[in-house]
Design an enzyme around this catalytic site. Structure first.
Site, short mmCIF file in Angstrom:
data_model
loop_
_atom_site.label_atom_id
_atom_site.label_comp_id
_atom_site.label_asym_id
_atom_site.label_seq_id
_atom_site.Cartn_x
_atom_site.Cartn_y
_atom_site.Cartn_z
CG HIS A 270 -1.98 1.05 1.12
ND1 HIS A 270 -1.73 2.36 1.48
CD2 HIS A 270 -3.26 1.03 0.69
CE1 HIS A 270 -2.82 3.08 1.28
NE2 HIS A 270 -3.76 2.30 0.80
CD GLU B 175 -5.76 1.06 -2.92
OE1 GLU B 175 -6.94 1.01 -2.60
OE2 GLU B 175 -4.82 1.16 -2.11
C1 PEP Z 1 -6.91 3.09 0.32
O1 PEP Z 1 -6.09 3.76 0.94
O2 PEP Z 1 -6.66 1.93 -0.03
C2 PEP Z 1 -8.19 3.67 0.03
C3 PEP Z 1 -8.87 3.14 -0.94
O3 PEP Z 1 -8.58 4.74 0.80
P1 PEP Z 1 -9.84 5.72 0.62
O4 PEP Z 1 -10.99 4.90 0.07
O5 PEP Z 1 -10.09 6.25 1.95
O6 PEP Z 1 -9.41 6.74 -0.37
#
Ligand code: PEP
Length: 268
Positions: A109, A180
């Site tokens: 992550h 992400e």
């Molecule tokens: C994440 O950090 O994996 C994430 C999806 O966070 P958020 O949905 O809060 O943006």
């Protein structure tokens, strides 16, 4: 590299990481609301064919096991160490996760890369550790700053190549990728626009398919909420969603997890 094996059926997967939120003592209430909410839609064909998961902080994993055993919701860790045991204060190993019934380990992550200096070599080692213990490596990739898709694609392909280097087709097939973009994550951010998501998912899909990994699912993560979940899920190449802060409200997670789609195209 092997040639593409052709289209594969990929069951949509929707899950959440609580990050460093909630408490072991409050976790059972979250699990209860979510299992009941998902069970209430189990006869709905629109959501019957879906997988769900939750990644609580390590101290809440025993509560997850107690609450979720026998439910359709998988649970797992937000990180895993490369080694199976040893002198690594504060770390958690793949056999420890497996012992608590975990079937998933989140790896790479952007917050761990940022806060813990995780390198490509470490991330690759964590993927291998998860695989050794039968855990699904949930590999997070994504560019740090907002820009054009072509620039992001190069960065993301580099992350995939580094994290998954040397894996044979059998191991590669066990992986789930979460795209992400770090700039779309967290308080004050907004989800990437659908064109950006489509371009990145197409590129990741192409990278995986070229290596025969046609069954590997690619989830989108970054400011997913009940209002944008259906639109994101219908983007071609999006095989599921990875949710952060919106899912801390269990009702909101149920809404995302059971969202009804028009016609889903996911390569099936
Ligand atoms: C994440 O950090 O994996 C994430 C999806 O966070 P958020 O949905 O809060 O943006």
């Amino acid at each position: 590299m092997t040639a593409s094996a052709g289209p594969a059926r990929r069951i949509p997967m929707i899950g959440t990481s609580w990050k460093m939120n909630l408490l072991p003592s409050t976790a059972p209430a979250w699990f209860g609301t979510v299992t009941r909410g998902i069970a209430a839609t189990s006869s709905d064909p629109a959501t019957a064919d879906r997988e769900w998961f939750v990644l609580p902080p390590f101290p809440a994993l025993a509560a997850a096991q107690a609450s979720l055993e026998g439910s359709p919701i998988r649970w797992g860790g937000q990180d895993v160490h490369e080694d199976d045991a040893g002198a690594h204060t504060g770390d958690v190993s793949a056999p420890m996760l497996a012992d608590l019934g975990c079937t998933i380990a989140e790896i790479g992550h952007s917050e761990r890369r940022r806060d813990h200096g995780e390198t490509t070599a470490m991330i690759s080692g964590k993927v291998r550790a998860a695989l050794r213990w039968g855990l699904t490596p949930l590999l997070c990739v994504g560019e740090a700053t907002q820009g054009v898709p072509d620039a992001a694609i190069g960065l993301v392909e580099g992350e995939l190549a580094g994290a998954l280097r040397g894996l044979g087709p059998g191991d590669l097939a066990q992986v789930v990728v979460a795209y992400e973009p770090a700039w779309a994550i967290g308080e004050g951010a907004q989800a990437a626009d659908l064109k950006h998501v489509a371009a990145l998912h197409a590129a990741i899909r192409g990278w995986l398919d070229a290596r025969g990994a046609t069954a590997v699912r690619v989830l989108y993560g970054g400011s997913v909420n009940p209002r944008n979940a259906a639109d994101l899920l219908t983007v071609p190449g999006v095989d599921g969603l990875f949710v952060g802060r919106a899912a801390l409200d269990p009702e909101a997670f149920v809404a995302i997890a059971t969202v009804t789609l028009p016609q889903q195209e996911n390569g099936s």
